[in-house]
Scaffold this motif. Structure first.
Motif, PDB file in Angstrom:
ATOM      1  N   LEU A  53       0.843  -1.190   0.000  1.00 47.50           N
ATOM      2  CA  LEU A  53       0.000   0.000   0.000  1.00 47.50           C
ATOM      3  C   LEU A  53       0.877   1.238   0.000  1.00 47.50           C
ATOM      4  CD1 LEU A  53      -2.594  -1.156   2.664  1.00 47.50           C
ATOM      5  CD2 LEU A  53      -3.027  -0.869   0.228  1.00 47.50           C
ATOM      6  N   GLY A  54       0.571   2.181  -0.899  1.00 47.51           N
ATOM      7  CA  GLY A  54       1.310   3.426  -0.947  1.00 47.51           C
ATOM      8  C   GLY A  54       0.825   4.387   0.122  1.00 47.51           C
ATOM      9  N   ILE A  55       1.755   4.842   0.963  1.00 46.59           N
ATOM     10  CA  ILE A  55       1.390   5.675   2.112  1.00 46.59           C
ATOM     11  C   ILE A  55       2.200   6.962   2.130  1.00 46.59           C
ATOM     12  CG2 ILE A  55       1.689   5.821   4.639  1.00 46.59           C
ATOM     13  CD1 ILE A  55       0.492   3.100   4.899  1.00 46.59           C
ATOM     14  N   VAL A  56       1.516   8.051   2.487  1.00 44.81           N
ATOM     15  CA  VAL A  56       2.152   9.340   2.753  1.00 44.81           C
ATOM     16  C   VAL A  56       1.936   9.678   4.223  1.00 44.81           C
ATOM     17  CG1 VAL A  56       2.111  11.816   2.270  1.00 44.81           C
ATOM     18  CG2 VAL A  56       1.848  10.181   0.406  1.00 44.81           C
ATOM     19  N   ILE A  57       2.978  10.167   4.901  1.00 46.75           N
ATOM     20  CA  ILE A  57       2.882  10.526   6.318  1.00 46.75           C
ATOM     21  C   ILE A  57       3.003  12.037   6.452  1.00 46.75           C
ATOM     22  CG2 ILE A  57       3.945  10.300   8.599  1.00 46.75           C
ATOM     23  CD1 ILE A  57       4.804   7.485   7.807  1.00 46.75           C
ATOM     24  N   LEU A  58       2.019  12.640   7.119  1.00 43.92           N
ATOM     25  CA  LEU A  58       2.014  14.087   7.358  1.00 43.92           C
ATOM     26  C   LEU A  58       2.405  14.355   8.800  1.00 43.92           C
ATOM     27  CD1 LEU A  58      -1.362  15.068   5.610  1.00 43.92           C
ATOM     28  CD2 LEU A  58       0.852  14.580   4.593  1.00 43.92           C
ATOM     29  N   GLY A  59       3.551  14.995   9.009  1.00 48.61           N
ATOM     30  CA  GLY A  59       3.988  15.358  10.343  1.00 48.61           C
ATOM     31  C   GLY A  59       5.043  14.405  10.889  1.00 48.61           C
ATOM     32  N   VAL A  60       6.220  14.938  11.198  1.00 44.37           N
ATOM     33  CA  VAL A  60       7.281  14.115  11.791  1.00 44.37           C
ATOM     34  C   VAL A  60       7.822  14.768  13.060  1.00 44.37           C
ATOM     35  CG1 VAL A  60       7.983  12.783   9.798  1.00 44.37           C
ATOM     36  CG2 VAL A  60       8.925  15.074  10.112  1.00 44.37           C
ATOM     37  N   GLY A  61       6.856  15.119  13.940  1.00 39.41           N
ATOM     38  CA  GLY A  61       7.238  15.548  15.278  1.00 39.41           C
ATOM     39  C   GLY A  61       7.617  14.329  16.107  1.00 39.41           C
ATOM     40  N   ARG A  62       7.503  14.436  17.418  1.00 38.45           N
ATOM     41  CA  ARG A  62       7.925  13.350  18.327  1.00 38.45           C
ATOM     42  C   ARG A  62       7.248  12.040  17.972  1.00 38.45           C
ATOM     43  NH1 ARG A  62       5.982  10.836  22.671  1.00 38.45           N
ATOM     44  NH2 ARG A  62       4.100  12.117  22.670  1.00 38.45           N
ATOM     45  N   TRP A  63       5.919  12.044  17.818  1.00 34.14           N
ATOM     46  CA  TRP A  63       5.197  10.803  17.546  1.00 34.14           C
ATOM     47  C   TRP A  63       5.260  10.426  16.071  1.00 34.14           C
ATOM     48  CZ3 TRP A  63       4.283   7.303  20.873  1.00 34.14           C
ATOM     49  CH2 TRP A  63       3.370   6.277  20.620  1.00 34.14           C
ATOM     50  N   GLY A  64       5.286  11.432  15.213  1.00 30.54           N
ATOM     51  CA  GLY A  64       5.346  11.152  13.785  1.00 30.54           C
ATOM     52  C   GLY A  64       6.566  10.339  13.392  1.00 30.54           C
ATOM     53  N   LYS A  65       7.706  10.588  14.046  1.00 30.86           N
ATOM     54  CA  LYS A  65       8.919   9.821  13.740  1.00 30.86           C
ATOM     55  C   LYS A  65       8.721   8.338  14.038  1.00 30.86           C
ATOM     56  CE  LYS A  65      12.358  13.499  14.318  1.00 30.86           C
ATOM     57  NZ  LYS A  65      11.455  14.632  14.583  1.00 30.86           N
ATOM     58  N   HIS A  66       7.997   8.027  15.118  1.00 26.45           N
ATOM     59  CA  HIS A  66       7.727   6.619  15.438  1.00 26.45           C
ATOM     60  C   HIS A  66       6.830   5.987  14.372  1.00 26.45           C
ATOM     61  CE1 HIS A  66       9.715   6.849  19.272  1.00 26.45           C
ATOM     62  NE2 HIS A  66       8.935   7.815  19.693  1.00 26.45           N
ATOM     63  N   LEU A  67       5.888   6.773  13.866  1.00 26.66           N
ATOM     64  CA  LEU A  67       5.018   6.258  12.804  1.00 26.66           C
ATOM     65  C   LEU A  67       5.816   6.008  11.527  1.00 26.66           C
ATOM     66  CD1 LEU A  67       1.939   8.558  13.441  1.00 26.66           C
ATOM     67  CD2 LEU A  67       1.992   6.069  13.709  1.00 26.66           C
ATOM     68  N   VAL A  68       6.718   6.917  11.196  1.00 26.95           N
ATOM     69  CA  VAL A  68       7.568   6.716  10.022  1.00 26.95           C
ATOM     70  C   VAL A  68       8.375   5.428  10.175  1.00 26.95           C
ATOM     71  CG1 VAL A  68       9.552   7.596   8.729  1.00 26.95           C
ATOM     72  CG2 VAL A  68       7.730   9.169   9.433  1.00 26.95           C
ATOM     73  N   ARG A  69       8.977   5.234  11.334  1.00 20.96           N
ATOM     74  CA  ARG A  69       9.777   4.024  11.564  1.00 20.96           C
ATOM     75  C   ARG A  69       8.957   2.758  11.346  1.00 20.96           C
ATOM     76  NH1 ARG A  69       9.849   1.204  16.099  1.00 20.96           N
ATOM     77  NH2 ARG A  69       9.056   2.961  17.353  1.00 20.96           N
ATOM     78  N   ASN A  70       7.745   2.735  11.889  1.00 19.50           N
ATOM     79  CA  ASN A  70       6.916   1.540  11.771  1.00 19.50           C
ATOM     80  C   ASN A  70       6.425   1.297  10.348  1.00 19.50           C
ATOM     81  OD1 ASN A  70       6.123  -0.051  14.396  1.00 19.50           O
ATOM     82  ND2 ASN A  70       6.363   2.091  15.019  1.00 19.50           N
ATOM     83  N   PHE A  71       5.936   2.345   9.712  1.00 18.15           N
ATOM     84  CA  PHE A  71       5.408   2.153   8.360  1.00 18.15           C
ATOM     85  C   PHE A  71       6.531   1.915   7.342  1.00 18.15           C
ATOM     86  CE2 PHE A  71       1.457   4.247   9.981  1.00 18.15           C
ATOM     87  CZ  PHE A  71       0.590   3.220   9.642  1.00 18.15           C
TER      88      PHE A  71
END
Length: 349
Positions: A3-21
């Motif tokens: 699945l193609g995903i775009v992540i909006l926001g790489v603050g404190r929690w966003g970085k964890h989401l980037v790592r996981n996805f």
């Protein structure tokens, strides 16, 4: 199929989401969006991201990319409504940080739109995927503490102090979600009282209700929740208390179930105990502390995986769908009205 995903926001929690996805086997991370170039650069370097992942400061530069299937939103809550609405209208599935939005009417509109377009709207209620919270749900269902009587929770610390919302909106959603999940119910009546010390001139930055933006920023809030079968829970919320607490308990007639994040070696315990009556006296008996065994996994990793599963099976999450997020925002809105009215009981539909 990825699945193609775009992540909006790489603050404190966003970085964890980037790592996981970025590391998920069924995800192709297309782009990361953040208005701060330095955040994007740090994210790429720290997480060793592939060079083909687009880094951009503008959602509008990437929003119509042909490979997008889903959008992950980790931006301030005040921006959620517009971003989610745009993503759903473009035909994308949405994963968003909590709260879903700051207005119940906006939440309802987004849930209905996602349903109409057969898209998944998923809210990141990470606590509901914590092995201790899942273990607590099972323990209650198995009758480990007997008939439920009442509950209590404390979520306190010394900073950070918000300038846009009060301690209620900053902290309460976690414990509200856990109590609702453990009980399998939502409250029928709520009440809140608060105290303001640090920012008497401060005001809420959003009108969660017509007059709520006139409320000062409460540093301490006491919440009371009443559930359909009479169970009551009280929650203590404060961001200017150096005694950091992350503790939630459910009490039954045979013991107490305790989820305590400050005890990492015993996150979930059962305090067994009851009474034996002798004449007019009540004598405590069967007093035992039992540490419950838990599965080991990263809750956020489980959250991200369940989002992908929801998309691929076209099945809304029973514990993290937009509809669940709507219920929690309705409760927060009612609690804010109670706070505004000096602690009046507010009844929910």
């Amino acid at each position: 199929m990825s699945l193609g995903i775009v992540i909006l926001g790489v603050g404190r929690w966003g970085k964890h989401l980037v790592r996981n996805f970025a590391n998920h086997p069924r995800v192709h991370l297309i782009a990361i969006v953040d208005p701060h170039q330095e955040q994007l650069a740090e994210c790429r370097e720290r997480l060793n991201l592939e060079e083909n992942i687009i880094l951009t400061e503008s959602w509008y530069s990437i929003r119509e990319h042909s490979s997008i299937d889903a959008v992950v939103i980790a931006t301030p809550a005040s921006t959620h409504y517009a971003l989610i609405l745009d993503a759903l209208q473009l035909g994308y599935h949405v994963f968003t940080e909590k709260p879903l939005t700051l207005e119940p009417t906006e939440c309802l509109e987004l849930c209905q739109l996602a349903q109409q377009k057969q898209l998944q709207l998923f809210v990141d209620h990470t606590y509901l995927f914590n092995p201790a919270v899942e273990g607590g749900k099972k323990a209650i269902a198995d009758g480990a503490i007997g008939n439920l009587r009442y509950g209590y929770a404390s979520r306190t610390h010394l900073a950070p102090v918000r300038q846009d919302v009060d301690a209620l909106w900053d902290l309460a959603i976690h414990d509200l979600g856990i109590f609702n999940y453990w009980l399998g119910q939502t409250p029928i009546c709520v009440r809140a009282i608060g105290n303001v010390w640090l920012q008497p001139e401060g005001k809420m930055e959003f009108p969660a209700h017509e007059q709520n933006n006139q409320l000062p920023l409460s540093d301490l809030v006491w919440v009371t929740l009443t559930y359909p079968e009479g169970f009551q829970a009280q929650i203590h919320l404060c961001w200017c208390n150096p005694d950091k607490q992350r503790r939630l308990c459910a009490v039954g007639d045979r013991g107490t179930l305790i989820f305590d994040e400050m005890q990492p070696d015993s996150l979930l315990t059962l305090q067994h105990g009851t009474f034996k009556r002798e004449n007019i006296n009540f004598l405590p008996i069967d007093i035992i502390t039992e540490k419950l065994p838990l599965d080991e996994y990263e809750p956020l990793g489980r959250v991200c995986d369940r989002f992908i599963e929801s998309i691929q099976t076209q099945t809304p999450s029973p514990i993290s769908s937009g509809w669940v997020g709507l219920e929690l925002v309705k409760i927060l809105d009612a609690l804010t009205r109670s706070l505004q009215q000096g602690g009046e009981n507010i009844f929910l539909d």
